[in-house]
Write a protein that holds these residues in place. Structure first.
Motif, short mmCIF file in Angstrom:
data_model
loop_
_atom_site.label_atom_id
_atom_site.label_comp_id
_atom_site.label_asym_id
_atom_site.label_seq_id
_atom_site.Cartn_x
_atom_site.Cartn_y
_atom_site.Cartn_z
N LEU A 25 43.75 37.04 50.12
CA LEU A 25 44.82 37.63 50.92
C LEU A 25 44.76 37.14 52.36
O LEU A 25 45.80 36.78 52.95
N ALA A 26 43.57 37.10 52.94
CA ALA A 26 43.43 36.64 54.32
C ALA A 26 43.84 35.17 54.45
O ALA A 26 44.53 34.78 55.41
N MET A 54 55.54 32.42 49.38
CA MET A 54 54.20 32.91 49.69
C MET A 54 54.23 34.41 50.00
O MET A 54 53.23 35.11 49.80
N LEU A 55 55.37 34.90 50.47
CA LEU A 55 55.50 36.33 50.75
C LEU A 55 55.33 37.14 49.46
O LEU A 55 54.74 38.23 49.47
N THR A 56 55.82 36.60 48.35
CA THR A 56 55.64 37.27 47.07
C THR A 56 54.16 37.31 46.69
O THR A 56 53.65 38.31 46.19
N ASP A 57 53.48 36.19 46.93
CA ASP A 57 52.05 36.17 46.67
C ASP A 57 51.34 37.25 47.48
O ASP A 57 50.43 37.93 46.99
N LEU A 58 51.76 37.39 48.75
CA LEU A 58 51.15 38.42 49.60
C LEU A 58 51.35 39.81 49.02
O LEU A 58 50.43 40.63 49.01
N SER A 59 52.58 40.08 48.55
CA SER A 59 52.86 41.42 48.00
C SER A 59 52.01 41.70 46.77
O SER A 59 51.47 42.80 46.60
N VAL A 60 51.88 40.70 45.91
CA VAL A 60 51.07 40.87 44.71
C VAL A 60 49.59 41.01 45.07
O VAL A 60 48.87 41.86 44.51
N LEU A 61 49.12 40.19 46.00
CA LEU A 61 47.73 40.28 46.42
C LEU A 61 47.43 41.62 47.10
O LEU A 61 46.36 42.20 46.89
N VAL A 62 48.38 42.10 47.92
CA VAL A 62 48.20 43.41 48.56
C VAL A 62 48.11 44.50 47.49
O VAL A 62 47.22 45.36 47.53
N ALA A 63 49.05 44.45 46.53
CA ALA A 63 49.04 45.46 45.47
C ALA A 63 47.75 45.41 44.67
O ALA A 63 47.15 46.44 44.35
N SER A 64 47.30 44.21 44.35
CA SER A 64 46.08 44.06 43.56
C SER A 64 44.86 44.52 44.36
O SER A 64 43.95 45.15 43.81
N VAL A 139 44.96 26.04 46.40
CA VAL A 139 43.83 25.60 45.60
C VAL A 139 42.59 26.43 45.91
O VAL A 139 41.84 26.83 45.00
N ALA A 140 42.37 26.72 47.18
CA ALA A 140 41.22 27.54 47.57
C ALA A 140 41.31 28.94 46.97
O ALA A 140 40.33 29.48 46.46
N SER A 141 42.52 29.52 47.01
CA SER A 141 42.71 30.86 46.43
C SER A 141 42.50 30.83 44.92
O SER A 141 41.94 31.78 44.33
N MET A 142 42.94 29.76 44.27
CA MET A 142 42.74 29.62 42.84
C MET A 142 41.25 29.60 42.50
O MET A 142 40.81 30.24 41.54
N LEU A 143 40.47 28.88 43.30
CA LEU A 143 39.03 28.82 43.07
C LEU A 143 38.37 30.17 43.30
O LEU A 143 37.43 30.56 42.58
N PHE A 159 46.16 35.66 40.17
CA PHE A 159 45.81 34.26 39.95
C PHE A 159 47.06 33.44 39.60
O PHE A 159 47.26 32.34 40.13
N LEU A 160 47.90 33.96 38.71
CA LEU A 160 49.11 33.23 38.31
C LEU A 160 50.08 33.08 39.48
O LEU A 160 50.78 32.07 39.59
N GLU A 161 50.15 34.10 40.35
CA GLU A 161 51.02 34.00 41.52
C GLU A 161 50.60 32.83 42.41
O GLU A 161 51.43 32.06 42.89
N VAL A 162 49.30 32.69 42.61
CA VAL A 162 48.79 31.60 43.45
C VAL A 162 49.05 30.24 42.79
O VAL A 162 49.43 29.28 43.46
N VAL A 163 48.87 30.16 41.48
CA VAL A 163 49.13 28.92 40.76
C VAL A 163 50.60 28.51 40.89
O VAL A 163 50.93 27.35 41.18
#
Length: 329
Positions: A25-26, A54-64, A139-143, A159-163
């Motif tokens: 997230l950071a 990327m905003l969608t990724d943030l929302s999913v990461l925040v929720a997770s 790629v870093a977030s995926m790892l 993970f799928l959001e980042v991919v």
């Protein structure tokens, strides 16, 4: 002791999930801010839409991340499920924002391509740099997330959001390369439109899944007719009615039912039936339902209730999925 061990292990897993999600997230938030600023500097639609992606990724990461944190908190008398439902609300709001960004991007791409708006990208080099930076962050977030990506639905979704977001960064890089090689600024609008088309279906699916939870629909993959049939094959079970299933939050399905059983059963037999019913819901269906509530009714009791007769001999038993506690009733 087994229950306590399971709870401790779940707490440890949640702590590890929270750590990895917070790191991702950071990283994503830092790149998101950089992309928004760079999009304003370069005038790139592709970069702006990728920031929306990327905003969608943030929302999913925040929720997770919130979910991982809440799983470590015990429910209270006021919030019997804790704050788990907050995950769904966050996901729904993120999906709505993404739909807005996607529709705006499609309209903006059309105007730029057909000359109704300025399509000039002022700094292709900065555009390329931000595309590479975004891809590196993906790629870093995926790892970071890969090691726990199969632990639960939250981690898989993150993970799928980042991919998927990595594809948007690739589009930005291609846009910058084509712009430098050919000088055609219109390709940036094309890339922005492509990213938007990738975004909108994801947002719609995310919103649909959130709505399914908020409307308390049956968990996807759980057939209640099959559940009823399977439960009615448990010894001493006569029929099953008032069968309901829903989802509190990601990975937390619940089920409740009234179970008609043979009359005259002992409390020990009732506890055995409850244990079999609970095991049935955990082991024999694609969706494992751990949170169950069953009300046992001696055969004939439900008829009296329908006719508004009060039979003091009718007794009920309930359980929250723990046959031991039910057996004490």
């Amino acid at each position: 002791m087994a229950h306590e061990h399971g709870t401790n292990r779940q707490t440890a897993d949640s702590r590890e999930h929270q750590k990895r999600l917070t790191m991702s997230l950071a990283l994503t938030l830092t790149v998101f801010v950089a992309e928004v600023v760079s999009a304003a500097v370069t005038g790139s639609l592709a970069l702006l839409v990728d920031a929306g992606h990327m905003l969608t990724d943030l929302s999913v990461l925040v929720a997770s991340t919130v979910t991982a944190m809440l799983m470590r908190r015990k429910p209270s008398n006021v919030r019997t499920w804790g704050w788990a439902r907050l995950e769904v609300i966050t996901a729904a709001l993120g999906a709505l924002m993404l739909l807005f960004v996607g529709i705006y991007a499609l309209a903006e791409a059309g105007m730029r391509l057909f000359g109704a708006a300025d399509d000039g990208v002022r700094s292709p080099v900065l555009l390329l740099f931000m595309g590479v930076l975004g891809l590196t962050a993906n790629v870093a977030s995926m790892l970071i997330l890969h090691a726990n990506s199969e632990d639960n639905m939250n981690m898989r979704a993150a993970f799928l959001e980042v991919v998927n977001d990595a594809l948007g960064s690739v589009a930005v890089i291609v846009s910058a390369i084509v712009l430098q090689a050919t000088g055609w600024g219109g390709f940036d609008a094309v890339a922005g439109g492509v990213i938007a088309l990738m975004m909108i279906p994801r947002a719609a699916l995310l919103l649909r899944n959130a709505a399914r939870v908020l409307l308390e629909e049956t968990p996807e993959g759980l057939d209640l007719d099959e559940v009823r049939t399977h439960m009615e094959h448990v010894p001493h079970v006569v029929a099953v009615h008032d069968l309901h299933a829903s989802t509190v939050s990601t990975g937390m399905p619940v089920l409740m039912a009234h179970v008609v059983v043979d009359p005259g059963l002992s409390m020990t037999q009732g506890a055995e039936i409850l244990a079999q019913l609970h095991s049935c819901l955990q082991e024999h269906f694609p969706v494992s339902v751990e949170h169950t509530t069953f009300q046992l009714e001696p055969d004939g009791c439900e008829v009296s209730r329908t006719e508004h007769l009060h039979d003091e001999a009718c007794e009920t038993q309930e359980t929250d999925g723990s046959p031991r506690s039910a057996g004490k009733r």
